[in-house]
Design a protein around this motif. Structure first.
Motif, mmCIF file in Angstrom:
data_model
loop_
_atom_site.group_PDB
_atom_site.id
_atom_site.type_symbol
_atom_site.label_atom_id
_atom_site.label_comp_id
_atom_site.label_asym_id
_atom_site.label_seq_id
_atom_site.Cartn_x
_atom_site.Cartn_y
_atom_site.Cartn_z
ATOM 1 N N HIS A 46 0.978 -0.999 -0.180
ATOM 2 C CA HIS A 46 0.017 -0.047 -0.080
ATOM 3 C C HIS A 46 0.824 1.193 -0.020
ATOM 4 O O HIS A 46 0.434 1.964 -0.678
ATOM 5 C CB HIS A 46 -0.942 -0.012 1.183
ATOM 6 N N SER A 50 -7.031 1.651 5.863
ATOM 7 C CA SER A 50 -7.875 0.494 5.183
ATOM 8 C C SER A 50 -8.726 -0.189 6.110
ATOM 9 O O SER A 50 -8.880 0.310 7.227
ATOM 10 C CB SER A 50 -6.815 -0.534 4.721
ATOM 11 N N GLY A 51 -9.171 -1.507 5.853
ATOM 12 C CA GLY A 51 -9.956 -2.160 6.703
ATOM 13 C C GLY A 51 -9.223 -2.593 7.871
ATOM 14 O O GLY A 51 -10.122 -2.687 9.205
ATOM 15 N N GLY A 57 -11.288 2.292 7.924
ATOM 16 C CA GLY A 57 -12.317 1.241 7.126
ATOM 17 C C GLY A 57 -12.958 0.383 7.968
ATOM 18 O O GLY A 57 -14.347 0.078 7.829
ATOM 19 N N PHE A 109 -16.084 2.500 8.975
ATOM 20 C CA PHE A 109 -16.929 2.644 8.343
ATOM 21 C C PHE A 109 -17.883 1.070 8.152
ATOM 22 O O PHE A 109 -19.083 1.359 7.945
ATOM 23 C CB PHE A 109 -16.313 2.921 6.811
ATOM 24 N N ASP A 110 -17.078 0.085 8.085
ATOM 25 C CA ASP A 110 -17.735 -1.534 7.966
ATOM 26 C C ASP A 110 -18.803 -1.501 9.170
ATOM 27 O O ASP A 110 -19.713 -2.002 8.957
ATOM 28 C CB ASP A 110 -16.778 -2.457 7.818
ATOM 29 N N PRO A 128 -18.767 -4.825 1.469
ATOM 30 C CA PRO A 128 -18.039 -4.029 2.404
ATOM 31 C C PRO A 128 -18.888 -2.660 2.457
ATOM 32 O O PRO A 128 -19.464 -2.099 1.608
ATOM 33 C CB PRO A 128 -16.768 -3.769 1.976
ATOM 34 N N GLY A 129 -18.621 -2.098 3.788
ATOM 35 C CA GLY A 129 -19.583 -1.009 4.227
ATOM 36 C C GLY A 129 -19.256 0.346 3.675
ATOM 37 O O GLY A 129 -20.010 1.183 3.547
ATOM 38 N N GLU A 132 -20.599 5.784 1.962
ATOM 39 C CA GLU A 132 -20.207 7.075 1.281
ATOM 40 C C GLU A 132 -21.388 7.442 0.288
ATOM 41 O O GLU A 132 -21.713 8.538 0.290
ATOM 42 C CB GLU A 132 -18.892 6.848 0.512
ATOM 43 N N VAL A 149 -9.806 2.883 1.994
ATOM 44 C CA VAL A 149 -10.448 3.934 2.318
ATOM 45 C C VAL A 149 -10.067 5.189 1.476
ATOM 46 O O VAL A 149 -11.001 6.014 1.268
ATOM 47 C CB VAL A 149 -10.273 4.325 3.820
ATOM 48 N N ALA A 193 -10.449 5.247 -1.529
ATOM 49 C CA ALA A 193 -11.611 5.238 -2.557
ATOM 50 C C ALA A 193 -12.408 6.316 -2.157
ATOM 51 O O ALA A 193 -13.427 6.358 -3.093
ATOM 52 C CB ALA A 193 -11.919 3.828 -2.841
ATOM 53 N N CYS A 200 -6.209 1.122 -4.707
ATOM 54 C CA CYS A 200 -6.300 1.872 -3.451
ATOM 55 C C CYS A 200 -6.828 0.376 -2.527
ATOM 56 O O CYS A 200 -6.350 0.364 -1.454
ATOM 57 C CB CYS A 200 -7.479 2.761 -3.321
ATOM 58 N N ASP A 237 -7.202 -3.722 -2.018
ATOM 59 C CA ASP A 237 -6.346 -4.690 -2.290
ATOM 60 C C ASP A 237 -5.839 -5.424 -3.545
ATOM 61 O O ASP A 237 -7.001 -5.672 -4.198
ATOM 62 C CB ASP A 237 -6.554 -5.908 -1.185
HETATM 63 O O1 KG4 Z 1 -6.913 -2.018 1.596
HETATM 64 P P1 KG4 Z 1 -8.470 -2.777 1.525
HETATM 65 O O2 KG4 Z 1 -9.102 -3.349 0.227
HETATM 66 O O3 KG4 Z 1 -8.534 -4.097 2.371
HETATM 67 C C1 KG4 Z 1 -7.457 -3.906 3.834
HETATM 68 O O4 KG4 Z 1 -6.655 -4.119 3.715
HETATM 69 O O5 KG4 Z 1 -8.319 -3.749 4.826
HETATM 70 O O6 KG4 Z 1 -9.551 -1.877 2.200
HETATM 71 C C2 KG4 Z 1 -10.682 -2.402 2.610
HETATM 72 C C3 KG4 Z 1 -11.481 -1.281 3.452
HETATM 73 C C4 KG4 Z 1 -12.971 -1.841 3.838
HETATM 74 O O7 KG4 Z 1 -12.866 -1.212 5.193
HETATM 75 C C5 KG4 Z 1 -13.813 -0.789 3.138
HETATM 76 O O8 KG4 Z 1 -15.128 -0.624 3.587
HETATM 77 C C6 KG4 Z 1 -12.875 0.383 2.718
HETATM 78 O O9 KG4 Z 1 -11.596 0.021 2.668
HETATM 79 N N1 KG4 Z 1 -13.536 1.320 1.762
HETATM 80 C C7 KG4 Z 1 -14.215 2.471 2.109
HETATM 81 C C8 KG4 Z 1 -14.682 2.814 0.547
HETATM 82 N N2 KG4 Z 1 -14.152 1.882 -0.330
HETATM 83 C C9 KG4 Z 1 -13.604 1.044 0.655
HETATM 84 N N3 KG4 Z 1 -14.425 3.202 3.108
HETATM 85 C C10 KG4 Z 1 -14.861 4.178 2.726
HETATM 86 N N4 KG4 Z 1 -15.315 4.823 1.417
HETATM 87 C C11 KG4 Z 1 -15.202 4.201 0.443
HETATM 88 N N5 KG4 Z 1 -15.388 4.602 -0.749
#
Ligand code: KG4
Ligand code: ZN
Length: 370
Positions: free
Chosen positions: A125, A145-146, A172, A175-176, A187-188, A193, A284, A286, A313, A315
């Motif tokens: 990342h 991230s999450g 993240g 948010f979830d 995913p939340g 958003e 996040v 994104a 952004c 994974d």
């Molecule tokens: O980096 P990633 O794909 O996986 C991890 O390594 O965690 O991040 C996933 C996280 C999830 O919590 C998802 O809800 C969040 O990124 N996410 C967002 C958005 N798109 C993905 N959070 C807020 N707004 C978004 N548009």
């Protein structure tokens, strides 16, 4: 052995959470080119549980990874004989899934007689903005991230200083969890958003944890609980209630991020080169409202702002292949003798990463949030 001049072609594998991903990246002195890039999502398998189920994720990686590798290599138009190295996420993450990708990477590397480079997912990342732009070091990274939420001074390949991180939930994750308690999909983050755009952020009085305090740590648990209490007080929720709660949550979270980012910039000041650079990465990133807020902050502070394109952004394996290629070109590889010594790790803090450059490194026992 230093490989700085010749271009390198690396297969990257990513299986640390709920994306089964393979990518081929070529790196030369002009920068990175993503030749093949495949991500198989598993969201529909986890959706009934409103969260990632580790065992389901690991099985899905076993089923999907070979096909993802074949597809990425076909897209790239390369064969195994064209690979200079294989890079696989070796942690941190859900250990069953990490092992699937890591062991697959070892098998390919061993069969081809090329190095296997175990990559810290967070390093992937951290370097992801360099997939599209020749972004110079040092830069200030917000990794959100999450599973992770931290500020890192990215000083060079393998040279990372964590400036602050969450003391409870990752952004993240917040948010979830908010999405889950409002009965939204998984995913939340994207759901919250989407609804927030239609809501009134001022209707509910929600806390801004740690705002005004020193340092650049985060805390989101209290905010999530406040959303829960506000939802409980309403009882039955209609569409507008949900939208207003999402808008209130997102506005509060972004205010926290803005306050923490200002402090992180201050802490980053000693590392500044000629130009301050702020980078956001992780799923996040994104979030368009987050990007806009950070862009404005960067402009205010005289920083340049970078964010990877949306597909890199969340994974993906392109960022893992890039991290592998950068390490390979810099001469940092696990040697063939080390193939079976390098462990997969559930926990692996990024700023202990310098340890991997030393042959005596051991698996970290401390948690990423420790
Ligand atoms: O980096 P990633 O794909 O996986 C991890 O390594 O965690 O991040 C996933 C996280 C999830 O919590 C998802 O809800 C969040 O990124 N996410 C967002 C958005 N798109 C993905 N959070 C807020 N707004 C978004 N548009
Ligand atoms: Zn991630």
């Amino acid at each position: 052995m230093r490989q700085e001049q010749s271009p390198v072609t690396v297969l990257g594998l990513e299986t640390s959470c709920d994306e089964t991903a393979a990518a081929v990246v070529r790196l030369d002195e002009r920068g990175a080119a993503v030749l093949g890039d495949v991500v198989l999502g598993q969201a529909e398998r986890h959706a009934p549980y409103k969260g990632v189920v580790p065992e389901i994720a690991a099985r899905a990686h076993v089923e999907g990874l070979d096909g993802a590798i074949a597809a990425a290599m076909a897209q790239a138009g390369v064969g195994f004989e064209d690979l200079d190295a294989v890079a696989a996420t070796a942690g941190p993450g859900l250990i069953g899934g990490v092992m699937v990708g890591h062991v697959t990477g070892k098998a390919i590397a061993l069969a081809r007689g090329v190095p296997l480079i175990g990559i810290n997912h967070l390093e992937g990342h951290a370097l992801s903005p360099r997939l599209t732009a020749p972004l110079a070091f040092p830069y200030l990274l917000l990794l959100a991230s999450g599973g992770h939420c931290q500020f890192v001074a990215v000083l060079g390949i393998g040279d990372y200083r964590r400036l602050g991180s969450t003391i409870d939930d990752a952004l993240g994750e917040a948010f979830d969890k908010t999405a889950k308690l409002l009965g939204l999909g998984f995913p939340g983050g994207p759901e919250v958003e989407r609804l927030a755009a239609r809501g009134d952020p001022t209707r509910f009085d929600l806390p801004r944890p740690l705002v005004g305090r020193e340092g650049c740590d985060f805390s989101f648990a209290g905010l999530k609980t406040a959303v829960l209490r506000a939802a409980e007080a309403l009882g039955e929720l209609n569409e507008q209630d949900r939208a207003d709660l999402c808008a209130g949550f997102q506005a509060a979270a972004l205010e926290v991020v803005a306050d923490r980012t200002r402090n992180a910039m201050r802490l980053f000041a000693p590392y500044w080169g000629a130009q301050g650079r702020l980078v956001v990465a992780g799923g996040v990133a994104a979030n368009q409202a987050l990007r806009r807020a950070l862009e404005a902050l960067a402009a205010e502070a005289g920083y340049a702002f970078h964010a990877p394109p949306l597909r890199w952004c969340t994974d993906n394996a392109a960022m893992i292949a890039l991290a592998g290629a950068e390490r390979f070109r810099s001469g940092f590889t696990d040697t063939p003798e080390g193939y079976f010594g390098a462990p997969a790790r559930a926990r692996w803090p990024l700023d202990q990463d310098a340890a991997i450059l030393r042959p005596t490194h051991q698996a970290g026992r401390k948690g990423v949030k420790a």
